[in-house]
Write a protein that holds these residues in place. Sequence first.
Motif, PDB file in Angstrom:
ATOM      1  N   MET A   1      -1.325  37.583 -24.724  1.00  0.00           N
ATOM      2  CA  MET A   1      -0.541  36.905 -25.752  1.00  0.00           C
ATOM      3  C   MET A   1      -0.558  35.410 -25.484  1.00  0.00           C
ATOM      4  N   ILE A   2      -0.309  34.623 -26.526  1.00  0.00           N
ATOM      5  CA  ILE A   2      -0.347  33.173 -26.385  1.00  0.00           C
ATOM      6  C   ILE A   2       0.577  32.523 -27.403  1.00  0.00           C
ATOM      7  N   GLU A   3       1.179  31.409 -27.011  1.00  0.00           N
ATOM      8  CA  GLU A   3       2.011  30.621 -27.918  1.00  0.00           C
ATOM      9  C   GLU A   3       1.332  29.286 -28.185  1.00  0.00           C
ATOM     10  N   LYS A   4       1.408  28.835 -29.429  1.00  0.00           N
ATOM     11  CA  LYS A   4       0.873  27.530 -29.795  1.00  0.00           C
ATOM     12  C   LYS A   4       1.893  26.814 -30.660  1.00  0.00           C
ATOM     13  N   VAL A   5       2.080  25.516 -30.428  1.00  0.00           N
ATOM     14  CA  VAL A   5       2.932  24.705 -31.297  1.00  0.00           C
ATOM     15  C   VAL A   5       2.084  23.607 -31.918  1.00  0.00           C
ATOM     16  N   ASN A   6       2.588  23.035 -33.026  1.00  0.00           N
ATOM     17  CA  ASN A   6       1.795  22.004 -33.706  1.00  0.00           C
ATOM     18  C   ASN A   6       2.303  20.604 -33.371  1.00  0.00           C
ATOM     19  N   PRO A   7       1.592  19.555 -33.800  1.00  0.00           N
ATOM     20  CA  PRO A   7       1.933  18.193 -33.391  1.00  0.00           C
ATOM     21  C   PRO A   7       3.292  17.682 -33.848  1.00  0.00           C
ATOM     22  N   ASN A   8       3.958  18.348 -34.795  1.00  0.00           N
ATOM     23  CA  ASN A   8       5.280  17.904 -35.215  1.00  0.00           C
ATOM     24  C   ASN A   8       6.404  18.676 -34.536  1.00  0.00           C
ATOM     25  N   HIS A   9       6.083  19.573 -33.619  1.00  0.00           N
ATOM     26  CA  HIS A   9       7.123  20.170 -32.783  1.00  0.00           C
ATOM     27  C   HIS A   9       7.736  19.044 -31.929  1.00  0.00           C
ATOM     28  N   PRO A  10       9.054  19.034 -31.727  1.00  0.00           N
ATOM     29  CA  PRO A  10       9.672  17.927 -30.967  1.00  0.00           C
ATOM     30  C   PRO A  10       9.051  17.681 -29.591  1.00  0.00           C
ATOM     31  N   ASP A  11       8.666  18.729 -28.867  1.00  0.00           N
ATOM     32  CA  ASP A  11       8.024  18.511 -27.574  1.00  0.00           C
ATOM     33  C   ASP A  11       6.674  17.821 -27.732  1.00  0.00           C
ATOM     34  N   LYS A  12       5.951  18.157 -28.800  1.00  0.00           N
ATOM     35  CA  LYS A  12       4.664  17.501 -29.034  1.00  0.00           C
ATOM     36  C   LYS A  12       4.856  16.054 -29.480  1.00  0.00           C
ATOM     37  N   SER A 113      -4.982  29.050 -31.993  1.00  0.00           N
ATOM     38  CA  SER A 113      -5.343  27.663 -32.268  1.00  0.00           C
ATOM     39  C   SER A 113      -5.757  27.488 -33.727  1.00  0.00           C
ATOM     40  N   TRP A 114      -6.551  28.435 -34.237  1.00  0.00           N
ATOM     41  CA  TRP A 114      -6.969  28.353 -35.638  1.00  0.00           C
ATOM     42  C   TRP A 114      -5.758  28.454 -36.564  1.00  0.00           C
ATOM     43  N   LEU A 115      -4.855  29.412 -36.299  1.00  0.00           N
ATOM     44  CA  LEU A 115      -3.683  29.599 -37.143  1.00  0.00           C
ATOM     45  C   LEU A 115      -2.791  28.365 -37.140  1.00  0.00           C
ATOM     46  N   ALA A 116      -2.554  27.800 -35.960  1.00  0.00           N
ATOM     47  CA  ALA A 116      -1.701  26.620 -35.856  1.00  0.00           C
ATOM     48  C   ALA A 116      -2.272  25.459 -36.655  1.00  0.00           C
ATOM     49  N   ARG A 117      -3.560  25.249 -36.556  1.00  0.00           N
ATOM     50  CA  ARG A 117      -4.188  24.146 -37.281  1.00  0.00           C
ATOM     51  C   ARG A 117      -4.181  24.383 -38.790  1.00  0.00           C
ATOM     52  N   ALA A 118      -4.448  25.626 -39.190  1.00  0.00           N
ATOM     53  CA  ALA A 118      -4.472  25.927 -40.619  1.00  0.00           C
ATOM     54  C   ALA A 118      -3.104  25.710 -41.258  1.00  0.00           C
ATOM     55  N   LEU A 119      -2.042  26.187 -40.593  1.00  0.00           N
ATOM     56  CA  LEU A 119      -0.708  26.019 -41.156  1.00  0.00           C
ATOM     57  C   LEU A 119      -0.262  24.556 -41.094  1.00  0.00           C
ATOM     58  N   TYR A 120      -0.657  23.845 -40.040  1.00  0.00           N
ATOM     59  CA  TYR A 120      -0.292  22.425 -39.962  1.00  0.00           C
ATOM     60  C   TYR A 120      -0.995  21.617 -41.042  1.00  0.00           C
ATOM     61  N   ASP A 121      -2.246  21.952 -41.325  1.00  0.00           N
ATOM     62  CA  ASP A 121      -2.957  21.256 -42.403  1.00  0.00           C
ATOM     63  C   ASP A 121      -2.219  21.411 -43.733  1.00  0.00           C
ATOM     64  N   GLU A 122      -1.591  22.578 -43.922  1.00  0.00           N
ATOM     65  CA  GLU A 122      -0.905  22.825 -45.185  1.00  0.00           C
ATOM     66  C   GLU A 122       0.493  22.228 -45.225  1.00  0.00           C
ATOM     67  N   TYR A 123       1.244  22.341 -44.123  1.00  0.00           N
ATOM     68  CA  TYR A 123       2.664  21.974 -44.176  1.00  0.00           C
ATOM     69  C   TYR A 123       3.010  20.658 -43.461  1.00  0.00           C
ATOM     70  N   GLN A 124       2.226  20.248 -42.460  1.00  0.00           N
ATOM     71  CA  GLN A 124       2.477  18.988 -41.746  1.00  0.00           C
ATOM     72  C   GLN A 124       3.925  18.888 -41.246  1.00  0.00           C
ATOM     73  N   SER A 125       4.465  20.000 -40.763  1.00  0.00           N
ATOM     74  CA  SER A 125       5.844  20.011 -40.279  1.00  0.00           C
ATOM     75  C   SER A 125       5.949  20.921 -39.061  1.00  0.00           C
ATOM     76  N   ASP A 126       7.068  20.833 -38.375  1.00  0.00           N
ATOM     77  CA  ASP A 126       7.334  21.540 -37.130  1.00  0.00           C
ATOM     78  C   ASP A 126       6.994  23.023 -37.216  1.00  0.00           C
ATOM     79  N   GLY A 127       6.213  23.519 -36.251  1.00  0.00           N
ATOM     80  CA  GLY A 127       5.875  24.932 -36.261  1.00  0.00           C
ATOM     81  C   GLY A 127       5.539  25.469 -34.884  1.00  0.00           C
TER      82      GLY A 127
END
Length: 264
Positions: A1-12, A113-127
């Motif tokens: 299992m793996i966790e990924k966050v996107n660039p708008n997560h507060p830690d990022k 990684s693919w899922l995180a990038r795809a959703l970030y491309d669409e929403y550009q918000s914390d995920g």
Amino acid sequence: MIEKVNPNHPDKIADRIAGALVDMAYMKDRNPKIAVEVLIGHGKAHIIAESSVVLRTEEINRAVWRIAGTIAVDYVRHNQDAALAENQRCELRCGDNGIFKGIPLTEEEHRASWLARALYDEYQSDGKYIVDGDKIIVCQSHANTNELRQNLAKGGGKIIVNPLGDWLGGLNVDTGATNRKLGSDMGHSVTGGGLHGKDLSKADVSVNIYAFLKAQETGRPVELSCAIGDTTIDGKPYAEIVEIARSYINDIGGFEKFAEWGLF
């Protein structure tokens, strides 16, 4: 299992600010010595840096506001410890004690990684996203939960979307701190050291990058260790490992860009 966050997560966001300051230091010196810690949230960014170069308050503020919005900035700078500075005076040596490993990326890591990038491309918000076999957990702010659930369900598997319902996320909901998302940054290569807010003399940066790249190239796990002051790791001069890491950072656009997603 793996966790990924996107660039708008507060830690990022904290990692990206730290990376931006390291980029500034490299614009002033080819081999600066800098370590940056950021704690951010609820309208304020606290930043402490040990640095061999002086960064101007106005350029620090601009970086914070560009990444996090217009918030209050509390910046404190100290010179690097004299003994640590002396260690690096004549040549590049390991700037830390540490153990490091590189692991070839798994299919789950690629999917996350693919899922995180795809959703970030669409929403550009914390995920935040978790992939565990055929189970996928998605927490995506500023998204219609029902709509997102329906779209993701088309791919099959067990999909859990926004378990608490619609949410806003971001710095007014949570705080962020540098190097708090090591799993998201490094996958199964996680060891003790964080990647962000540090110059290339720090083994946490250069040796982690080197071990990761070697593992992807060879398809086999890599395990390394070092002590402060070492001049050779894995049979290579430390200066050579630093240059491998420098090329990697330069190719992806700098330390701030590196902080967006980490190693994968």
